[in-house]
Design a protein around this motif. Structure first.
Motif, PDB file in Angstrom:
ATOM      1  N   TYR A  98      20.719  -9.486 -24.657  1.00 44.07           N
ATOM      2  CA  TYR A  98      20.199 -10.057 -23.412  1.00 44.07           C
ATOM      3  C   TYR A  98      18.782 -10.579 -23.589  1.00 44.07           C
ATOM      4  N   ASN A  99      18.413 -11.521 -22.723  1.00 45.94           N
ATOM      5  CA  ASN A  99      17.115 -12.189 -22.851  1.00 45.94           C
ATOM      6  C   ASN A  99      15.934 -11.260 -22.688  1.00 45.94           C
ATOM      7  N   SER A 100      16.057 -10.357 -21.730  1.00 45.17           N
ATOM      8  CA  SER A 100      14.878  -9.567 -21.412  1.00 45.17           C
ATOM      9  C   SER A 100      15.243  -8.090 -21.336  1.00 45.17           C
ATOM     10  N   THR A 101      15.195  -7.442 -22.487  1.00 40.95           N
ATOM     11  CA  THR A 101      15.586  -6.042 -22.571  1.00 40.95           C
ATOM     12  C   THR A 101      14.479  -5.226 -23.194  1.00 40.95           C
ATOM     13  N   LEU A 102      14.194  -4.112 -22.553  1.00 37.38           N
ATOM     14  CA  LEU A 102      13.257  -3.153 -23.112  1.00 37.38           C
ATOM     15  C   LEU A 102      14.096  -2.090 -23.812  1.00 37.38           C
ATOM     16  N   GLN A 103      13.894  -1.946 -25.130  1.00 35.97           N
ATOM     17  CA  GLN A 103      14.605  -0.893 -25.860  1.00 35.97           C
ATOM     18  C   GLN A 103      13.761   0.366 -25.789  1.00 35.97           C
ATOM     19  N   ILE A 104      14.352   1.412 -25.271  1.00 36.75           N
ATOM     20  CA  ILE A 104      13.612   2.640 -25.052  1.00 36.75           C
ATOM     21  C   ILE A 104      13.835   3.536 -26.264  1.00 36.75           C
ATOM     22  N   PRO A 105      12.767   3.831 -27.019  1.00 31.29           N
ATOM     23  CA  PRO A 105      12.945   4.581 -28.267  1.00 31.29           C
ATOM     24  C   PRO A 105      13.711   5.878 -28.032  1.00 31.29           C
ATOM     25  N   THR A 112      16.287  -6.806 -17.477  1.00 34.14           N
ATOM     26  CA  THR A 112      15.927  -7.424 -16.200  1.00 34.14           C
ATOM     27  C   THR A 112      16.438  -8.855 -16.090  1.00 34.14           C
ATOM     28  N   SER A 113      17.081  -9.363 -17.148  1.00 35.46           N
ATOM     29  CA  SER A 113      17.573 -10.743 -17.082  1.00 35.46           C
ATOM     30  C   SER A 113      18.988 -10.773 -16.511  1.00 35.46           C
ATOM     31  N   LYS A 114      19.329 -11.895 -15.899  1.00 36.05           N
ATOM     32  CA  LYS A 114      20.609 -12.026 -15.202  1.00 36.05           C
ATOM     33  C   LYS A 114      21.808 -11.985 -16.161  1.00 36.05           C
ATOM     34  N   ASP A 115      21.568 -12.276 -17.438  1.00 38.55           N
ATOM     35  CA  ASP A 115      22.688 -12.330 -18.383  1.00 38.55           C
ATOM     36  C   ASP A 115      23.439 -10.999 -18.504  1.00 38.55           C
ATOM     37  N   VAL A 116      22.742  -9.882 -18.275  1.00 40.60           N
ATOM     38  CA  VAL A 116      23.455  -8.599 -18.340  1.00 40.60           C
ATOM     39  C   VAL A 116      24.444  -8.493 -17.177  1.00 40.60           C
ATOM     40  N   LEU A 117      24.072  -9.051 -16.022  1.00 38.28           N
ATOM     41  CA  LEU A 117      24.986  -9.041 -14.871  1.00 38.28           C
ATOM     42  C   LEU A 117      26.186  -9.951 -15.147  1.00 38.28           C
ATOM     43  N   GLU A 118      25.914 -11.090 -15.785  1.00 35.88           N
ATOM     44  CA  GLU A 118      27.010 -11.999 -16.136  1.00 35.88           C
ATOM     45  C   GLU A 118      27.984 -11.305 -17.081  1.00 35.88           C
ATOM     46  N   ALA A 119      27.448 -10.586 -18.063  1.00 35.75           N
ATOM     47  CA  ALA A 119      28.306  -9.864 -19.008  1.00 35.75           C
ATOM     48  C   ALA A 119      29.130  -8.806 -18.273  1.00 35.75           C
ATOM     49  N   LEU A 120      28.498  -8.099 -17.351  1.00 38.14           N
ATOM     50  CA  LEU A 120      29.229  -7.088 -16.577  1.00 38.14           C
ATOM     51  C   LEU A 120      30.324  -7.748 -15.737  1.00 38.14           C
ATOM     52  N   ALA A 121      30.010  -8.890 -15.157  1.00 40.05           N
ATOM     53  CA  ALA A 121      30.981  -9.603 -14.325  1.00 40.05           C
ATOM     54  C   ALA A 121      32.210 -10.002 -15.155  1.00 40.05           C
ATOM     55  N   HIS A 122      31.975 -10.334 -16.421  1.00 42.06           N
ATOM     56  CA  HIS A 122      33.086 -10.754 -17.290  1.00 42.06           C
ATOM     57  C   HIS A 122      33.734  -9.577 -18.002  1.00 42.06           C
ATOM     58  N   GLY A 123      33.256  -8.377 -17.736  1.00 41.32           N
ATOM     59  CA  GLY A 123      33.857  -7.206 -18.359  1.00 41.32           C
ATOM     60  C   GLY A 123      33.404  -6.967 -19.786  1.00 41.32           C
ATOM     61  N   SER A 124      32.365  -7.684 -20.229  1.00 37.76           N
ATOM     62  CA  SER A 124      31.925  -7.508 -21.614  1.00 37.76           C
ATOM     63  C   SER A 124      30.579  -6.796 -21.712  1.00 37.76           C
ATOM     64  N   GLY A 125      30.063  -6.347 -20.587  1.00 35.99           N
ATOM     65  CA  GLY A 125      28.728  -5.740 -20.601  1.00 35.99           C
ATOM     66  C   GLY A 125      28.756  -4.295 -21.047  1.00 35.99           C
ATOM     67  N   PRO A 126      27.620  -3.617 -20.882  1.00 40.11           N
ATOM     68  CA  PRO A 126      27.566  -2.202 -21.230  1.00 40.11           C
ATOM     69  C   PRO A 126      28.576  -1.422 -20.388  1.00 40.11           C
TER      70      PRO A 126
END
Length: 192
Positions: A98-105, A112-126
């Motif tokens: 995703y475009n804007s992801t904070l990786q938490i150690p 915070t980017s919309k692409d994660v929502l798009e992935a979830l909508a298509h069933g391919s997200g987390p």
């Protein structure tokens, strides 16, 4: 930078009983970032009156998964309450897609980017997500100060509590990670 600075990244902040600030009373915050510049976290146990399907409709996406669609959106904190924050498990070892992801150690990821929502909508997200509107922020030294004044307890985060525990039990379960009975924390001295 001094080495004695506490770093609470990937920990839960648990509001002490008697927390005067109504915004945070009874809350469990997952801390996404904690540096000398301040801290950022998301409250994980305060659902608001919006379901994920409603949030997705607002951004013109439709959510296929019935389980996800009915999940509540959470109040993540009082800052930027019109913005969505998606706390989720990593999707593998490489960089986040995703475009804007904070990786938490050692922990999760917060996108915070919309692409994660798009992935979830298509069933391919987390697979497991917690979505908030708003976040909780602390300026440099502010969180340390609040902890010093016994505003918060902290303990290593546990993702079962974030994703799998019924919302109304999250505060108690988070406290139980500390290994003692929270009723011992009462602000008034009890008399048997």
């Amino acid at each position: 930078m001094s080495s004695d600075r506490i770093n609470l990244t990937n920990q839960f902040l648990i509001a002490m009983p008697g927390m005067a600030d109504d915004t945070f009373a009874g809350s469990v915050v997952y801390l996404c970032e904690h540096t000398e510049k301040g801290a950022l976290g998301l409250v994980i146990n305060k659902p608001i009156d919006i379901k994920l399907k409603n949030l997705f409709e607002k951004v013109e996406l439709s959510l296929e998964s019935p389980e996800l669609a009915e999940q509540p959106v959470f109040f993540g904190g009082p800052v930027q309450t019109e913005r969505g924050f998606v706390l989720h498990e990593k999707l593998g070892s490489e960089q986040s897609p995703y475009n804007s992801t904070l990786q938490i150690p050692g922990g999760l990821e917060m996108t915070t980017s919309k692409d994660v929502l798009e992935a979830l909508a298509h069933g391919s997200g987390p697979k497991r997500v917690l979505v908030t509107l708003g976040y909780s922020g602390w300026a440099a030294g502010q969180l340390e100060d609040e902890i010093g004044r016994n505003g918060w307890l902290n303990v290593d985060a546990n993702r079962e509590i974030i994703f799998d525990t019924p919302i109304e039990l999250r505060y108690e379960r988070a406290l139980s990670l500390l290994g003692f009975d929270p009723r011992m924390l009462s602000q008034e001295a009890g008399h048997a």
